[in-house]
Design a protein around this motif. Structure first.
Motif, PDB file in Angstrom:
ATOM      1  N   THR A 269      44.019  54.130  35.730  1.00 64.49           N
ATOM      2  CA  THR A 269      42.683  54.145  35.137  1.00 64.49           C
ATOM      3  C   THR A 269      42.625  53.713  33.681  1.00 64.49           C
ATOM      4  O   THR A 269      41.547  53.487  33.185  1.00 64.49           O
ATOM      5  N   THR A 270      43.748  53.603  33.003  1.00 65.67           N
ATOM      6  CA  THR A 270      43.668  53.201  31.605  1.00 65.67           C
ATOM      7  C   THR A 270      44.559  52.015  31.280  1.00 65.67           C
ATOM      8  O   THR A 270      44.075  50.971  30.888  1.00 65.67           O
ATOM      9  N   TYR A 271      45.869  52.142  31.444  1.00 63.83           N
ATOM     10  CA  TYR A 271      46.788  51.115  30.973  1.00 63.83           C
ATOM     11  C   TYR A 271      46.531  49.742  31.593  1.00 63.83           C
ATOM     12  O   TYR A 271      46.379  48.760  30.880  1.00 63.83           O
ATOM     13  N   LEU A 272      46.530  49.628  32.907  1.00 62.26           N
ATOM     14  CA  LEU A 272      46.447  48.310  33.524  1.00 62.26           C
ATOM     15  C   LEU A 272      45.108  47.608  33.308  1.00 62.26           C
ATOM     16  O   LEU A 272      45.100  46.407  33.048  1.00 62.26           O
ATOM     17  N   PRO A 273      43.966  48.289  33.373  1.00 59.01           N
ATOM     18  CA  PRO A 273      42.726  47.574  33.021  1.00 59.01           C
ATOM     19  C   PRO A 273      42.750  47.054  31.584  1.00 59.01           C
ATOM     20  O   PRO A 273      42.333  45.932  31.318  1.00 59.01           O
ATOM     21  N   LEU A 274      43.272  47.855  30.671  1.00 62.39           N
ATOM     22  CA  LEU A 274      43.366  47.416  29.278  1.00 62.39           C
ATOM     23  C   LEU A 274      44.340  46.246  29.161  1.00 62.39           C
ATOM     24  O   LEU A 274      44.060  45.257  28.481  1.00 62.39           O
ATOM     25  N   GLN A 275      45.469  46.331  29.852  1.00 57.11           N
ATOM     26  CA  GLN A 275      46.447  45.249  29.817  1.00 57.11           C
ATOM     27  C   GLN A 275      45.838  43.968  30.379  1.00 57.11           C
ATOM     28  O   GLN A 275      46.060  42.890  29.839  1.00 57.11           O
ATOM     29  N   SER A 276      45.040  44.078  31.437  1.00 58.56           N
ATOM     30  CA  SER A 276      44.370  42.898  31.997  1.00 58.56           C
ATOM     31  C   SER A 276      43.443  42.271  30.961  1.00 58.56           C
ATOM     32  O   SER A 276      43.421  41.049  30.788  1.00 58.56           O
ATOM     33  N   MET A 277      42.666  43.092  30.268  1.00 60.57           N
ATOM     34  CA  MET A 277      41.726  42.572  29.271  1.00 60.57           C
ATOM     35  C   MET A 277      42.459  41.987  28.063  1.00 60.57           C
ATOM     36  O   MET A 277      42.043  40.979  27.510  1.00 60.57           O
ATOM     37  N   LEU A 278      43.556  42.611  27.655  1.00 63.54           N
ATOM     38  CA  LEU A 278      44.340  42.050  26.555  1.00 63.54           C
ATOM     39  C   LEU A 278      44.944  40.705  26.954  1.00 63.54           C
ATOM     40  O   LEU A 278      45.000  39.774  26.141  1.00 63.54           O
ATOM     41  N   THR A 279      45.371  40.600  28.205  1.00 61.53           N
ATOM     42  CA  THR A 279      45.910  39.329  28.704  1.00 61.53           C
ATOM     43  C   THR A 279      44.825  38.258  28.686  1.00 61.53           C
ATOM     44  O   THR A 279      45.064  37.125  28.245  1.00 61.53           O
ATOM     45  N   ILE A 280      43.642  38.609  29.160  1.00 62.73           N
ATOM     46  CA  ILE A 280      42.526  37.657  29.146  1.00 62.73           C
ATOM     47  C   ILE A 280      42.233  37.229  27.712  1.00 62.73           C
ATOM     48  O   ILE A 280      42.123  36.036  27.408  1.00 62.73           O
ATOM     49  N   HIS A 281      42.125  38.199  26.824  1.00 64.27           N
ATOM     50  CA  HIS A 281      41.791  37.897  25.437  1.00 64.27           C
ATOM     51  C   HIS A 281      42.836  36.977  24.813  1.00 64.27           C
ATOM     52  O   HIS A 281      42.503  35.980  24.169  1.00 64.27           O
ATOM     53  N   THR A 282      44.104  37.304  25.000  1.00 62.98           N
ATOM     54  CA  THR A 282      45.176  36.505  24.407  1.00 62.98           C
ATOM     55  C   THR A 282      45.169  35.087  24.961  1.00 62.98           C
ATOM     56  O   THR A 282      45.249  34.107  24.207  1.00 62.98           O
TER      57      THR A 282
END
Length: 189
Positions: free
Chosen positions: A72-85
């Protein structure tokens, strides 16, 4: 109430302790990582377009539903950070067409979708596997190293999805020195 970023998912509020919202992600990106608001706007739009597209496929929706219930926290954030980068890089290199933004954001959202089927307790287990100090069974470790191939295969079977997206998913752990996986591809200058 805050709008949930994963709007197409059927996640009852009582099954998760914290649902990551678009507001959460933007706060983290702007405050903790001090990232460019212009790129954040592009990232948010691309992620929404990808989520709307993914939401049209029941099989993917079920997998994402399981994925985000468990993570519920790490992977959604990691996905968004990947998109942003990724979008910040292509924007900087003037490769940033709407189609490229869509492909990169869709791949970022789906790249780890198979991890829900593997008995991993969190990011710490993944780090331990990479450092070869994991207490997980060899079977679980092997499953982790195959997750890119399995996720790419799932995406490859979806009619109407760009074939480039499965390749992005397949190769998201490859490294220029050939030490990545699954195919240990190397890039020689």
């Amino acid at each position: 109430t805050e709008k949930k970023i994963f709007t197409f998912l059927d996640l009852p509020d009582n099954t998760v302790t914290h649902q990551v919202t678009l507001h959460d992600i933007i706060n983290i990106l702007t405050n903790d990582y001090q990232l460019n608001p212009h790129i954040l706007k592009i990232t948010t739009a691309a992620a929404k377009k990808s989520l709307d597209f993914i939401g049209k496929f029941p099989a993917l929706t079920v997998l994402l539903n399981e994925y985000f219930k468990k993570n519920t926290t790490y992977l959604p954030l990691q996905s968004m950070l990947t998109i942003h980068t990724a979008l910040a890089i292509v924007q900087r290199m003037s490769w940033s067409s709407e189609m490229i933004q869509f492909k990169l954001s869709t791949a970022a959202l789906l790249q780890n979708i198979i991890l829900v089927k593997i008995d991993l307790d969190g990011f710490e287990d993944i780090v331990a596997i990479h450092k070869n100090v994991s207490t997980k069974t060899k079977k679980i470790q092997d499953q982790y190293f195959l997750h890119t191939q399995e996720a790419a295969q799932i995406v490859r079977q979806i009619k109407g999805i760009s074939p480039d997206i499965d390749r992005l998913i397949l190769e998201h752990h490859e490294l220029p020195d050939g030490k990545g996986f699954p195919r240990r591809k190397s890039f020689i200058y």
